[in-house]
Scaffold this motif. Structure first.
Motif, PDB file in Angstrom:
ATOM      1  N   ASP A  55      -7.556  -2.939   2.664  1.00 29.46           N
ATOM      2  CA  ASP A  55      -7.931  -2.072   1.525  1.00 29.46           C
ATOM      3  C   ASP A  55      -9.504  -2.581   1.110  1.00 29.46           C
ATOM      4  OD1 ASP A  55      -8.022   0.032  -0.252  1.00 29.46           O
ATOM      5  OD2 ASP A  55      -6.873  -0.883  -1.863  1.00 29.46           O
ATOM      6  N   PRO A  56     -10.436  -2.050   1.564  1.00 31.23           N
ATOM      7  CA  PRO A  56     -11.815  -2.605   1.368  1.00 31.23           C
ATOM      8  C   PRO A  56     -12.313  -2.316  -0.169  1.00 31.23           C
ATOM      9  CG  PRO A  56     -12.102  -0.393   2.716  1.00 31.23           C
ATOM     10  CD  PRO A  56     -10.516  -0.583   2.331  1.00 31.23           C
ATOM     11  N   VAL A  57     -11.670  -2.920  -1.057  1.00 31.87           N
ATOM     12  CA  VAL A  57     -12.001  -2.886  -2.370  1.00 31.87           C
ATOM     13  C   VAL A  57     -13.494  -3.130  -2.677  1.00 31.87           C
ATOM     14  CG1 VAL A  57     -11.529  -3.623  -4.617  1.00 31.87           C
ATOM     15  CG2 VAL A  57      -9.779  -3.295  -3.320  1.00 31.87           C
ATOM     16  N   MET A  58     -14.098  -2.211  -3.209  1.00 27.86           N
ATOM     17  CA  MET A  58     -15.329  -2.526  -3.527  1.00 27.86           C
ATOM     18  C   MET A  58     -15.699  -2.375  -5.051  1.00 27.86           C
ATOM     19  SD  MET A  58     -17.441  -0.730  -0.507  1.00 27.86           S
ATOM     20  CE  MET A  58     -16.895  -1.459   1.177  1.00 27.86           C
ATOM     21  N   GLY A 112      -5.073   1.600  -9.952  1.00 28.01           N
ATOM     22  CA  GLY A 112      -4.192   0.921  -9.005  1.00 28.01           C
ATOM     23  C   GLY A 112      -3.517   1.707  -7.774  1.00 28.01           C
ATOM     24  N   THR A 113      -3.846   2.949  -7.865  1.00 22.53           N
ATOM     25  CA  THR A 113      -3.402   3.730  -7.019  1.00 22.53           C
ATOM     26  C   THR A 113      -3.761   3.430  -5.422  1.00 22.53           C
ATOM     27  OG1 THR A 113      -5.178   5.234  -6.909  1.00 22.53           O
ATOM     28  CG2 THR A 113      -2.953   6.155  -7.989  1.00 22.53           C
ATOM     29  N   SER A 128      -1.922   1.067  -0.413  1.00 22.27           N
ATOM     30  CA  SER A 128      -1.899   0.307   0.956  1.00 22.27           C
ATOM     31  C   SER A 128      -1.002  -0.599   1.122  1.00 22.27           C
ATOM     32  CB  SER A 128      -3.422  -0.388   0.778  1.00 22.27           C
ATOM     33  OG  SER A 128      -3.677  -1.003  -0.241  1.00 22.27           O
ATOM     34  N   SER A 129      -0.311  -1.124  -0.279  1.00 19.88           N
ATOM     35  CA  SER A 129       0.940  -2.132  -0.119  1.00 19.88           C
ATOM     36  C   SER A 129       1.919  -1.402   0.444  1.00 19.88           C
ATOM     37  CB  SER A 129       1.077  -2.805  -1.480  1.00 19.88           C
ATOM     38  OG  SER A 129      -0.057  -3.376  -1.912  1.00 19.88           O
ATOM     39  N   ALA A 130       2.318  -0.114   0.057  1.00 22.06           N
ATOM     40  CA  ALA A 130       3.341   0.564   0.368  1.00 22.06           C
ATOM     41  C   ALA A 130       3.353   0.938   1.772  1.00 22.06           C
ATOM     42  CB  ALA A 130       3.264   2.014  -0.454  1.00 22.06           C
ATOM     43  N   VAL A 131       2.153   1.229   2.235  1.00 20.92           N
ATOM     44  CA  VAL A 131       1.983   1.562   3.743  1.00 20.92           C
ATOM     45  C   VAL A 131       2.198   0.129   4.536  1.00 20.92           C
ATOM     46  CG1 VAL A 131       0.754   2.420   5.677  1.00 20.92           C
ATOM     47  CG2 VAL A 131       0.563   3.488   3.387  1.00 20.92           C
ATOM     48  N   ALA A 132       1.901  -0.884   4.112  1.00 19.36           N
ATOM     49  CA  ALA A 132       1.934  -2.082   4.723  1.00 19.36           C
ATOM     50  C   ALA A 132       3.539  -2.649   4.801  1.00 19.36           C
ATOM     51  CB  ALA A 132       1.375  -3.321   3.958  1.00 19.36           C
ATOM     52  N   VAL A 133       4.283  -2.375   3.644  1.00 19.28           N
ATOM     53  CA  VAL A 133       5.657  -2.733   3.652  1.00 19.28           C
ATOM     54  C   VAL A 133       6.525  -1.686   4.245  1.00 19.28           C
ATOM     55  CG1 VAL A 133       6.094  -1.689   1.367  1.00 19.28           C
ATOM     56  CG2 VAL A 133       7.669  -3.448   2.281  1.00 19.28           C
ATOM     57  N   LEU A 134       6.092  -0.389   4.466  1.00 20.07           N
ATOM     58  CA  LEU A 134       7.017   0.438   5.182  1.00 20.07           C
ATOM     59  C   LEU A 134       6.591   0.600   6.526  1.00 20.07           C
ATOM     60  CD1 LEU A 134       6.568   3.425   2.348  1.00 20.07           C
ATOM     61  CD2 LEU A 134       8.585   2.261   3.037  1.00 20.07           C
ATOM     62  N   ALA A 164       5.890   8.241   3.953  1.00 19.21           N
ATOM     63  CA  ALA A 164       6.683   7.906   2.956  1.00 19.21           C
ATOM     64  C   ALA A 164       6.130   7.100   2.013  1.00 19.21           C
ATOM     65  CB  ALA A 164       7.581   6.950   3.348  1.00 19.21           C
ATOM     66  N   GLY A 165       4.858   6.430   2.091  1.00 26.26           N
ATOM     67  CA  GLY A 165       4.233   5.867   1.006  1.00 26.26           C
ATOM     68  C   GLY A 165       3.426   6.570   0.097  1.00 26.26           C
ATOM     69  N   ARG A 166       3.011   7.975   0.640  1.00 25.99           N
ATOM     70  CA  ARG A 166       2.241   8.767  -0.121  1.00 25.99           C
ATOM     71  C   ARG A 166       3.263   9.567  -0.900  1.00 25.99           C
ATOM     72  NH1 ARG A 166      -2.112  13.054  -0.130  1.00 25.99           N
ATOM     73  NH2 ARG A 166      -0.657  14.589  -1.044  1.00 25.99           N
ATOM     74  N   GLN A 167       4.454   9.925  -0.556  1.00 29.32           N
ATOM     75  CA  GLN A 167       5.419  10.517  -1.274  1.00 29.32           C
ATOM     76  C   GLN A 167       5.784   9.804  -2.410  1.00 29.32           C
ATOM     77  OE1 GLN A 167       6.113  13.562  -0.147  1.00 29.32           O
ATOM     78  NE2 GLN A 167       7.649  14.152  -1.529  1.00 29.32           N
ATOM     79  N   TRP A 168       6.123   8.548  -2.122  1.00 23.00           N
ATOM     80  CA  TRP A 168       6.481   7.528  -3.218  1.00 23.00           C
ATOM     81  C   TRP A 168       5.272   7.485  -4.221  1.00 23.00           C
ATOM     82  CZ3 TRP A 168       3.664   3.111  -4.146  1.00 23.00           C
ATOM     83  CH2 TRP A 168       3.933   2.255  -5.056  1.00 23.00           C
ATOM     84  N   LEU A 169       4.155   7.411  -3.615  1.00 21.72           N
ATOM     85  CA  LEU A 169       3.156   7.397  -4.669  1.00 21.72           C
ATOM     86  C   LEU A 169       2.829   8.586  -5.704  1.00 21.72           C
ATOM     87  CD1 LEU A 169       0.720   5.571  -5.970  1.00 21.72           C
ATOM     88  CD2 LEU A 169      -0.838   6.946  -4.258  1.00 21.72           C
TER      89      LEU A 169
END
Ligand SMILES: Nc1ncnc2c1ncn2[C@@H]1O[C@H](COP(=O)(O)OP(=O)(O)OP(=O)(O)O)[C@@H](O)[C@H]1O
Ligand SMILES: Cc1ncc(COP(=O)(O)O)c(N)n1
Length: 527
Positions: free
Chosen positions: A108-111, A215-216, A221-227, A240-245
């Motif tokens: 996640d290229p946080v800027m 923090g969305t 990005s963490s959700a997609v990583a773990v899933l 799944a990550g998007r639906q959960w978010l």
């Protein structure tokens, strides 16, 4: 990518003392989506929901030591990289990835923080571009996507998708293009894969009306990583990550954290489950302990029904079944009534499922109803094989009429109290039968370990732990309901429970009584 049920996921990111973004969002996300979270900290960030006040980078050597300490000891299934901050940090992470690249790398290229405040040095953009080559998936928001390409920020979705494709091709990396920053109602996201002209996933959903979106990006990005590590598939992980978010955004206002852009509710999907689990975990372990403390509603009910259990213990049916002396015709008569009873009990549970005020309760009663339907099929087969007549008796009718009427037209809580005795007494009888059966065998000089018993298979079915567990869950529902019900409803629940207990007792004893009536004497047991 080998799927793993509980993936070990490392977050390399900065902190947020209010717990909504960065490391904290990552660890919460990983935990609630079934992973094991770990963290290597890049910077201590002084921030809250209103903005970033200061950034204190962790010395680069300390970051590298953290990364080495983790890799020396733990297999990392996935890594999520968030705020890095400066060129030396990016280089240290690149080097670590070169040596220990896990199967899933999400960048996640946080800027910049949503609430304002730079989280990446101006001269670090080139270094981030290089890091893209080591990632499996990059998740930029629209301004970050523009910076990575050196272009203007996309003002519409078509431009955003085009930029996503070009970034994916340029760096041979998957790109999750996020439309959260676009104006308007729609919040589209797309997973772009290099070499594919169409997005692998494209989803659209209406914007959630909330200012609590802190923090969305980190959380998604963490959700997609773990899933991804859990399912072994990127498209499934993105969906799944998007639906959960989305659920986390919908529940965000409930948290009431901070005065600015508050965090999302990571554990929103666990609320109902936790309520039940805590009720179960906090229950005393033994019935003896329960008699002592007598606090919860169902514990009171259990104490109040002690006499009834004594009557069951001392009746004809349970002891006859336990020592095998129950005549076969009485047993078959009982099974025939049980078949009729279970058909209606299944209907009663289905009514509770239909009327259930909570999703998890609906599932509990729907599963109970389905379980009974399965059981009736087995019973039916046994009875057909034994050529036993199946016609309901007065007692069976009385019990099933009561359950159907109560679950259909009374307060839902009263219906649940009415179905509880069948679950609970049945499970209790299972343990009681076991105790009496062993006692009988010991008296006969057997070793208590089994032996030929005419009803052995049936006795075993009584002690099905899944059934006992379902009973415990129904008990927790009754306690939950009693806590908030008005006194008149609680009284009605109590009466329904005791009436069902009494009918259970009569249901067990009735076949013995009729057996005696047929034979003109005896107690319905063989001597
Ligand atoms: N109000 C909202 N309603 C629905 N979805 C949203 C909303 N805000 C953000 N999202 C979704 O949240 C995810 C992250 O979106 P966004 O584009 O805001 O990333 P970001 O800017 O990196 O996040 P962050 O706010 O953590 O910096 C995307 O899937 C986006 O569609
Ligand atoms: C340590 C850290 N990492 C990332 C973000 C971005 O999240 P947001 O844009 O939602 O503030 C942040 N605020 N803090």
């Amino acid at each position: 990518m080998e799927p793993r049920r509980t993936p070990r996921v490392l977050s390399i990111a900065g902190t947020d003392p209010t717990g909504g973004a960065g490391q904290h969002a990552d660890l919460k996300t990983v935990a609630v989506l079934g992973g094991y979270g770990m963290s290597a900290i890049t910077a201590i960030v002084v921030q809250n929901t209103q903005g970033v006040e200061a950034v204190h980078p962790v010395p680069v050597s300390v970051l590298s030591e953290q990364l080495e300490a983790v890799s020396r000891d733990v297999t990392v299934d996935a890594v999520k990289i968030g705020m890095l901050g400066s060129v030396p940090v990016i280089e240290a992470v690149s080097q670590w990835l070169g040596d220990h690249r896990p199967p899933v790398v999400v960048l996640d290229p946080v800027m910049v923080a949503t609430a304002g405040g730079r989280l990446l040095d101006d001269d670090a953009e080139d270094a981030i571009r290089k890091l893209l080559e080591l990632a499996d998936l990059v998740t930029p928001n629209l301004p970050e996507l523009a910076v990575l390409l050196g272009e203007e920020v996309a003002a519409d979705w078509a431009t955003a998708l085009d930029q996503g494709h070009r970034l994916a091709e340029a760096h041979r990396v998957r790109v999750l293009v996020k439309g959260g920053h676009l104006p308007g109602e729609d919040t589209p996201d797309a997973l772009i894969e290099p070499g594919r002209p169409e997005p692998a996933v494209e989803v659209h959903a209406p914007r959630v009306e909330t200012r609590n979106t802190h923090g969305t990006g980190c959380s998604l990005s963490s959700a997609v990583a773990v899933l991804a590590a859990r399912t072994g598939e990127w498209p499934a992980a993105v969906r799944a990550g998007r639906q959960w978010l989305r659920g986390a955004l919908l529940a965000a206002d409930r948290l009431e954290v901070g005065h600015g852009n508050g965090p999302v509710h990571h554990g929103h999907h666990l609320d109902d489950l936790l309520e039940q689990a805590v009720a179960e975990w906090s229950r005393p372990e033994t019935e003896d302990e329960a008699e002592d403390t007598g606090t919860s509603f169902t514990r009171q009910l259990w104490n109040e029904s002690g006499d009834l259990r004594e009557r069951i213990r001392g009746g004809s049916f349970v002891p006859g079944l336990a020592d095998g002396s129950l005549p076969r015709e009485v047993f078959l008569d009982y099974l025939a009534q049980d078949l009729i009873y279970l058909q209606d009990y299944s209907r009663a549970l289905a009514q509770l499922a239909v009327r259930a005020p909570r999703e998890s309760w609906r599932a509990l009663f729907a599963a109970g109803s389905a379980g009974c339907a399965e059981e009736t099929a087995t019973l039916h087969k046994t009875l057909v094989e034994a050529d036993a007549p199946v016609q309901s008796t007065e007692v069976t009718d009385e019990y099933t009429d009561f359950l159907l009427a109560t679950t259909q037209s009374r307060d839902w809580a009263v219906g649940v109290a009415a179905v509880l005795p069948c679950y609970w007494l049945y499970a209790w009888i299972g343990t009681e039968l076991d105790r009496q059966r062993r006692a009988a065998q010991v008296q006969d000089g057997h070793d208590g370990s089994g032996g030929a018993h005419p009803y052995a298979a049936w006795l075993d079915s009584y002690s099905d732990p899944a059934f006992a567990e379902a009973g415990e869950r129904v008990r927790a529902v009754v306690d939950d309901l009693a806590r908030t019900a008005d006194p008149a409803t609680v009284d009605h629940m109590r009466r329904a429970f005791h009436r069902a207990c009494e009918l259970e007792f009569r249901f067990f004893e009735d076949p013995c009584l009729r057996g005696r009536a047929r034979n003109g004497s005896g107690d319905g047991r063989e001597t």
